[in-house]
Design an enzyme around this catalytic site. Structure first.
Site, PDB file in Angstrom:
ATOM      1  N   ASP A  86      -1.629   6.444   6.368  1.00 46.69           N
ATOM      2  CA  ASP A  86      -2.700   5.424   5.998  1.00 46.69           C
ATOM      3  C   ASP A  86      -2.920   4.388   6.817  1.00 46.69           C
ATOM      4  OD1 ASP A  86      -4.549   3.588   4.687  1.00 46.69           O
ATOM      5  OD2 ASP A  86      -2.924   3.123   2.772  1.00 46.69           O
ATOM      6  N   TRP A 114       0.790  -1.118   0.009  1.00 41.74           N
ATOM      7  CA  TRP A 114       0.213   0.084   0.007  1.00 41.74           C
ATOM      8  C   TRP A 114       1.100   1.205  -0.136  1.00 41.74           C
ATOM      9  CZ3 TRP A 114      -4.568  -0.754  -1.872  1.00 41.74           C
ATOM     10  CH2 TRP A 114      -4.969  -1.984  -1.782  1.00 41.74           C
ATOM     11  N   LYS A 125     -12.366  -1.903   6.787  1.00 39.54           N
ATOM     12  CA  LYS A 125     -11.487  -2.892   7.551  1.00 39.54           C
ATOM     13  C   LYS A 125     -12.152  -2.928   9.181  1.00 39.54           C
ATOM     14  CE  LYS A 125      -8.853  -3.006   3.879  1.00 39.54           C
ATOM     15  NZ  LYS A 125      -7.893  -2.405   3.175  1.00 39.54           N
TER      16      LYS A 125
END
Ligand SMILES: *Cc1c(COP(=O)(O)O)cnc(C)c1O
Length: 361
Positions: A172, A102, A196
């Site tokens: 993030d 990511w 999530k």
């Protein structure tokens, strides 16, 4: 059939009391005589619901008053492209620390908008550790420093907040939002998709120190201008109303779990239980991440022979344990232990793992 324990990496399990409440009020929400999905985002009922979710989030995370909280569309991926546009001009340079997939995606999404520098990367080591901070090539003039506190695919998590001096941290937090107490004042930006730890897909959270907005000097379309979104309470256009409402329910549920501290303690117990089972399996199960960087949220693990993966997954599914297949980039298994995974689910998983191992003789 009954609901199973769902270890999916995302979209992921939601707390059952939240789903039950949403189900009970799906057709008629409050006194609206319509679903929360069917009413104007500008009506008082939804505006109140949205504001209450923001209040609860601020309370649970301890968000200081000089931060704006945005509820956006587009996912963490879109946010990773909008933030470079909003935090600095095209001549500025931003630092990126890469500890997995990511972080790489985030820097790809930034390159078109400003200069980017890789401070350090864990790629050569197979994303199994966080590069030693002593080796980071920090730019004291960087517009910001971006990193991924929890890399969801490789299961690498920071157990410390990087020290970058006066360079603002942009993090993030998609896969670890509200999974434990965090000192928001250490960050310039905390962002992440909801799917999530906080709710369904479709809602992206961005918590931004107010003074970082408005200095990009760019001619941005208003819809991409986060300062504009802040001035419009995230309602410059239609926000993802149902996801926002559902995140609000999850936040209420988190309060019943002892808030960030309570859920953080439960998350620590869950991770200790699973890593204990892996490390105590006499080498049958294996997690390759450096111990100090092991993720509490996403636990990749391998069986001694990839030929066992398919029977493991089939038998786990039959035992009511879902979503354990590892990411295709890593292989093996991955158990995601987000906030909504009860401790009983992790206990069921480690019991199954012990049983499976013994059946292999
Ligand atoms: C899942 C995830 C993303 C991608 O989120 P989208 O909402 O699909 O854009 C980004 N970063 C991290 C750390 C993630 O876990």
């Amino acid at each position: 059939m009954s609901r199973a324990f769902n270890f999916s990496a995302g979209p992921a399990a939601l707390p059952e009391p939240v789903l039950l409440q949403a189900q009970a009020e799906l057709l008629e929400w409050g006194s609206e005589r319509a679903s929360v999905m069917e009413i104007s985002h500008r009506g008082q009922a939804f505006v109140d619901c949205a504001a209450e979710a923001e209040r609860d989030l601020r309370e649970l995370m301890g968000v200081p008053d000089d931060y704006v909280v945005l509820f956006l569309q587009g996912g963490a991926t879109t946010a990773s492209a909008l933030l470079p546009l909003n935090l600095a001009g095209p001549d500025a340079s931003a630092d990126y620390l890469l500890t997995g997939h990511w972080g790489e995606k985030a820097i790809e999404n930034a390159r078109a908008s400003l200069h980017t520098r890789v401070v350090a990367s864990g790629k050569a080591g197979g994303w199994r550790d966080i590069p030693d901070p002593a080796t980071w090539d920090l730019d004291p003039k960087a517009a910001y420093f971006h990193y991924t506190p929890n890399e969801t695919i490789h299961g690498v998590e920071f157990r410390f907040v990087p020290d970058t001096g006066t360079v603002p941290l942009v993090a993030d937090f998609s896969s670890s939002l509200l999974s434990e107490p965090v000192d928001v004042s250490r960050f310039g930006v905390i962002y992440g998709g909801a799917q999530k730890n906080l709710g369904p897909a479709g809602l992206t959270l961005a918590i931004i120190r107010r003074d970082l907005l408005g200095h990009h000097g760019r001619d941005l379309p208003p819809i991409f201008d986060l300062g504009n979104q802040a001035r419009n309470d995230s309602m410059f256009n239609t926000p993802p109303t149902f996801a926002w409402y559902l995140v609000g329910l999850v936040l209420k549920w988190l309060k019943t779990q002892g808030g960030a501290a309570g859920i953080g303690a439960a998350n620590a117990r869950k991770a200790a239980l699973l890593y204990g089972a892996i490390d105590g399996s006499g080498g049958f199960y294996r997690n390759d991440v450096a111990h100090a960087a092991r993720s509490r949220m996403n636990v990749p693990f391998f069986l001694p022979d990839a030929a066992l993966d398919t029977p493991f997954l089939a038998q786990a599914q039959a035992a009511g344990l879902l979503g354990l297949k590892g990411h295709r980039a890593v292989g093996g298994m991955r158990a995601s232990l987000y906030n909504a995974m009860p401790e009983a689910g992790v206990q069921a998983l480690v019991d199954f793992m012990a049983d499976f191992r013994h059946r292999q003789g």
